[in-house]
Write a protein that holds these residues in place. Structure first.
Motif, PDB file in Angstrom:
ATOM      1  N   UNK A   1     -32.782  -3.535  32.573  1.00 39.43           N
ATOM      2  CA  UNK A   1     -33.242  -3.352  31.224  1.00 39.43           C
ATOM      3  C   UNK A   1     -34.705  -3.720  31.131  1.00 39.43           C
ATOM      4  N   UNK A   2     -35.343  -3.262  30.066  1.00 43.12           N
ATOM      5  CA  UNK A   2     -36.716  -3.642  29.776  1.00 43.12           C
ATOM      6  C   UNK A   2     -36.711  -4.688  28.676  1.00 43.12           C
ATOM      7  N   UNK A  14     -33.269 -15.610  31.454  1.00 46.23           N
ATOM      8  CA  UNK A  14     -33.698 -15.788  30.070  1.00 46.23           C
ATOM      9  C   UNK A  14     -34.479 -14.559  29.654  1.00 46.23           C
ATOM     10  N   UNK A  15     -34.034 -13.898  28.562  1.00 43.92           N
ATOM     11  CA  UNK A  15     -34.624 -12.630  28.119  1.00 43.92           C
ATOM     12  C   UNK A  15     -35.088 -12.772  26.680  1.00 43.92           C
ATOM     13  N   UNK A  16     -36.304 -12.318  26.413  1.00 45.15           N
ATOM     14  CA  UNK A  16     -36.862 -12.300  25.061  1.00 45.15           C
ATOM     15  C   UNK A  16     -37.161 -10.857  24.693  1.00 45.15           C
ATOM     16  N   UNK A  17     -36.579 -10.394  23.618  1.00 40.45           N
ATOM     17  CA  UNK A  17     -36.855  -9.032  23.149  1.00 40.45           C
ATOM     18  C   UNK A  17     -36.414  -7.975  24.134  1.00 40.45           C
ATOM     19  N   UNK A  18     -35.168  -8.019  24.583  1.00 42.78           N
ATOM     20  CA  UNK A  18     -34.700  -7.108  25.619  1.00 42.78           C
ATOM     21  C   UNK A  18     -33.907  -5.930  25.090  1.00 42.78           C
ATOM     22  N   UNK A  32     -50.147  -0.799  28.094  1.00 42.64           N
ATOM     23  CA  UNK A  32     -49.183  -1.697  27.451  1.00 42.64           C
ATOM     24  C   UNK A  32     -49.461  -3.114  27.939  1.00 42.64           C
ATOM     25  N   UNK A  33     -49.619  -4.066  27.021  1.00 46.36           N
ATOM     26  CA  UNK A  33     -50.059  -5.406  27.426  1.00 46.36           C
ATOM     27  C   UNK A  33     -49.107  -6.136  28.367  1.00 46.36           C
ATOM     28  N   UNK A  34     -47.815  -6.118  28.085  1.00 47.23           N
ATOM     29  CA  UNK A  34     -46.881  -6.821  28.972  1.00 47.23           C
ATOM     30  C   UNK A  34     -45.454  -6.341  28.736  1.00 47.23           C
ATOM     31  N   UNK A  35     -44.694  -6.279  29.804  1.00 51.43           N
ATOM     32  CA  UNK A  35     -43.272  -5.963  29.731  1.00 51.43           C
ATOM     33  C   UNK A  35     -42.590  -6.573  30.943  1.00 51.43           C
ATOM     34  N   UNK A  36     -41.297  -6.767  30.801  1.00 54.49           N
ATOM     35  CA  UNK A  36     -40.518  -7.308  31.914  1.00 54.49           C
ATOM     36  C   UNK A  36     -39.433  -6.311  32.291  1.00 54.49           C
ATOM     37  N   UNK A  37     -39.228  -6.155  33.571  1.00 54.89           N
ATOM     38  CA  UNK A  37     -38.115  -5.389  34.110  1.00 54.89           C
ATOM     39  C   UNK A  37     -37.072  -6.401  34.550  1.00 54.89           C
ATOM     40  N   UNK A  38     -35.862  -6.261  34.019  1.00 52.56           N
ATOM     41  CA  UNK A  38     -34.795  -7.227  34.269  1.00 52.56           C
ATOM     42  C   UNK A  38     -33.687  -6.546  35.053  1.00 52.56           C
ATOM     43  N   UNK A  39     -33.338  -7.119  36.185  1.00 52.83           N
ATOM     44  CA  UNK A  39     -32.298  -6.560  37.046  1.00 52.83           C
ATOM     45  C   UNK A  39     -31.313  -7.659  37.436  1.00 52.83           C
ATOM     46  N   UNK A  40     -30.056  -7.267  37.591  1.00 49.37           N
ATOM     47  CA  UNK A  40     -29.057  -8.181  38.149  1.00 49.37           C
ATOM     48  C   UNK A  40     -28.374  -7.445  39.296  1.00 49.37           C
ATOM     49  N   UNK A  41     -28.514  -7.978  40.497  1.00 48.19           N
ATOM     50  CA  UNK A  41     -27.926  -7.365  41.677  1.00 48.19           C
ATOM     51  C   UNK A  41     -26.555  -7.989  41.946  1.00 48.19           C
TER      52      UNK A  41
END
Length: 129
Positions: A1-2, A14-18, A32-41
């Motif tokens: 998810x982003x 820990x996810x903020x605004x996902x 785009x100033x900042x984003x996180x790519x969130x993965x669970x393997x």
């Protein structure tokens, strides 16, 4: 998810605004100033002691690779009290700052391991009309 931001601390994610998939911009090109790519393997018991190669790349809607490509390895090991046959879950949070998009349209983060696509996380850049 982003997400707007994410981190992994002591094995916890820990996810903020996902959970979003669209960036609205005034015009393109845009940064785009900042984003996180969130993965669970999910790593199976028999895979946990080996190095698992991972490649993450950003592709445009024509599946053309852009300038973002990361390569690494995961070696999850066996946590205490893990029984044979049980999988383990390995969270990963990657932060991208000042990510440039040359045009509006579809993009995706493609996650692979040895020619096997593990995940595809869509992203759309939508310019104001």
């Amino acid at each position: 998810m982003l997400a707007d931001a994410a981190s992994v601390e002591r094995g916890k994610l820990f996810i903020h605004g996902g959970g979003w998939d669209t960036i609205d911009v005034a015009a393109v090109p845009s940064t785009h100033p900042t984003m996180a790519l969130v993965l669970i393997f999910r790593i199976e018991y028999d895979e946990a002691l080996a190095d698992i190669p991972i490649v993450i790349e950003l592709l445009d809607e024509d599946d053309k690779p852009l300038d973002l490509r990361l390569e690494g390895k995961i070696n999850a090991g066996h946590p205490p009290r893990l029984r044979r046959g049980m999988p383990t879950f390995h969270p990963l949070a990657l932060t991208f700052n000042m990510l440039a998009f040359e045009r509006a349209g579809g993009y995706r983060f493609k996650v692979t391991s040895e020619d096997h696509e593990l995940a595809s996380i869509p992203l759309r850049v939508r310019a104001a009309t």
